[in-house]
Design a protein around this motif. Sequence first.
Motif, mmCIF file in Angstrom:
data_model
loop_
_atom_site.group_PDB
_atom_site.id
_atom_site.type_symbol
_atom_site.label_atom_id
_atom_site.label_comp_id
_atom_site.label_asym_id
_atom_site.label_seq_id
_atom_site.Cartn_x
_atom_site.Cartn_y
_atom_site.Cartn_z
ATOM 1 N N ALA A 91 -5.163 -11.111 0.156
ATOM 2 C CA ALA A 91 -4.710 -12.188 -0.734
ATOM 3 C C ALA A 91 -3.196 -12.376 -0.687
ATOM 4 C CB ALA A 91 -5.145 -11.898 -2.166
ATOM 5 N N GLY A 92 -2.463 -11.295 -0.419
ATOM 6 C CA GLY A 92 -1.004 -11.380 -0.371
ATOM 7 C C GLY A 92 -0.532 -11.673 1.036
ATOM 8 N N LYS A 93 0.233 -12.725 1.220
ATOM 9 C CA LYS A 93 0.683 -13.120 2.548
ATOM 10 C C LYS A 93 1.636 -12.063 3.111
ATOM 11 C CE LYS A 93 0.255 -18.089 1.649
ATOM 12 N NZ LYS A 93 0.961 -19.385 1.587
ATOM 13 N N GLY A 94 1.206 -11.466 4.220
ATOM 14 C CA GLY A 94 2.054 -10.485 4.869
ATOM 15 C C GLY A 94 2.127 -9.140 4.169
ATOM 16 N N GLY A 98 -0.876 -0.515 2.857
ATOM 17 C CA GLY A 98 -0.349 0.582 2.051
ATOM 18 C C GLY A 98 0.209 0.100 0.723
ATOM 19 N N ASP A 99 0.857 -1.072 0.731
ATOM 20 C CA ASP A 99 1.391 -1.640 -0.519
ATOM 21 C C ASP A 99 0.258 -2.077 -1.442
ATOM 22 O OD1 ASP A 99 3.957 -1.258 0.437
ATOM 23 O OD2 ASP A 99 4.121 -3.304 1.235
ATOM 24 N N ALA A 100 -0.844 -2.542 -0.859
ATOM 25 C CA ALA A 100 -1.969 -3.031 -1.656
ATOM 26 C C ALA A 100 -2.684 -1.912 -2.401
ATOM 27 C CB ALA A 100 -2.967 -3.767 -0.761
ATOM 28 N N LEU A 101 -2.454 -0.669 -2.013
ATOM 29 C CA LEU A 101 -3.087 0.457 -2.698
ATOM 30 C C LEU A 101 -2.451 0.746 -4.052
ATOM 31 C CD1 LEU A 101 -3.415 2.867 0.356
ATOM 32 C CD2 LEU A 101 -5.311 1.780 -0.840
ATOM 33 N N ALA A 102 -1.262 0.205 -4.289
ATOM 34 C CA ALA A 102 -0.537 0.484 -5.534
ATOM 35 C C ALA A 102 -1.276 -0.120 -6.730
ATOM 36 C CB ALA A 102 0.871 -0.080 -5.459
ATOM 37 N N PRO A 103 -1.461 0.633 -7.813
ATOM 38 C CA PRO A 103 -2.164 0.106 -8.992
ATOM 39 C C PRO A 103 -1.547 -1.178 -9.524
ATOM 40 C CG PRO A 103 -1.924 2.479 -9.169
ATOM 41 C CD PRO A 103 -1.116 2.062 -7.977
ATOM 42 N N GLY A 104 -0.216 -1.302 -9.449
ATOM 43 C CA GLY A 104 0.433 -2.511 -9.950
ATOM 44 C C GLY A 104 0.026 -3.743 -9.171
ATOM 45 N N ARG A 105 -0.049 -3.605 -7.854
ATOM 46 C CA ARG A 105 -0.468 -4.731 -7.016
ATOM 47 C C ARG A 105 -1.924 -5.106 -7.322
ATOM 48 N NH1 ARG A 105 3.586 -7.008 -3.526
ATOM 49 N NH2 ARG A 105 4.951 -5.315 -2.838
#
Length: 228
Positions: A91-94, A98-105
């Motif tokens: 869903a997030g462009k680019g 690893g960043d998508a694993l963050a609970p905040g994301r």
Amino acid sequence: MSHADLAAAAAYTTPPLWRILTKTGYFVGLSGAIGSTVTYAVSVRPGLRAPESEADDVAALQRRTSVYLAWSGLVLLVAGYFQLAGRVARAGKGMAFGDALAPGRISDFLNAPAAKGAWVAQGTIHIAQNIVLVLAAVTLISLFTAAGRRNLNAVALTALPLSLAITLVGAIPATAPKNTEKWLDLAFGQAHIISGTVWIGGLALLLALTGTRRHLSANAGLLWADIW
């Protein structure tokens, strides 16, 4: 080959490895949960309840079934988390996986507002789906405990509809399909997923149960035949 075909072929790119692994893991998790609980309900349980089945044989098969179902729940829980992170990354462009694993994301993704014309936010559907997934996984994982194993029948039959609901809830469209073809596509897609996970997951459970053959009596042939 036409220009359209050449353009379509040129446009295809191999998905990134994380997408292949998360998608595969998710369907492995679904196969374990749906396939094993359905197979238990329609095949294993009737055989174990047959009056001619010996108590020691039943106990050995129940133990192996409990362990298998418990591990299925754990795999489902882990696979479900990585699948959700994969959705966030797509869903997030680019966005890196690893960043998508963050609970905040993940929280931002789940709480995003509904798209224009949608009757519900897509994130709300994902929240409902993952609540059901966690409930199904925790129910199955309870079979690691002695109390859970004593109630194998109740645990498995509770996890069965929860496991089916994972894929059914996830298929709810945020915007109404435009025509009958789209509705049929959703229905046939779910029929394909459920039948495939029952087939693959069911065979995997029966294969796992073959490991009990050393612990079964010489009279267990009829019980084994009934289950298969």
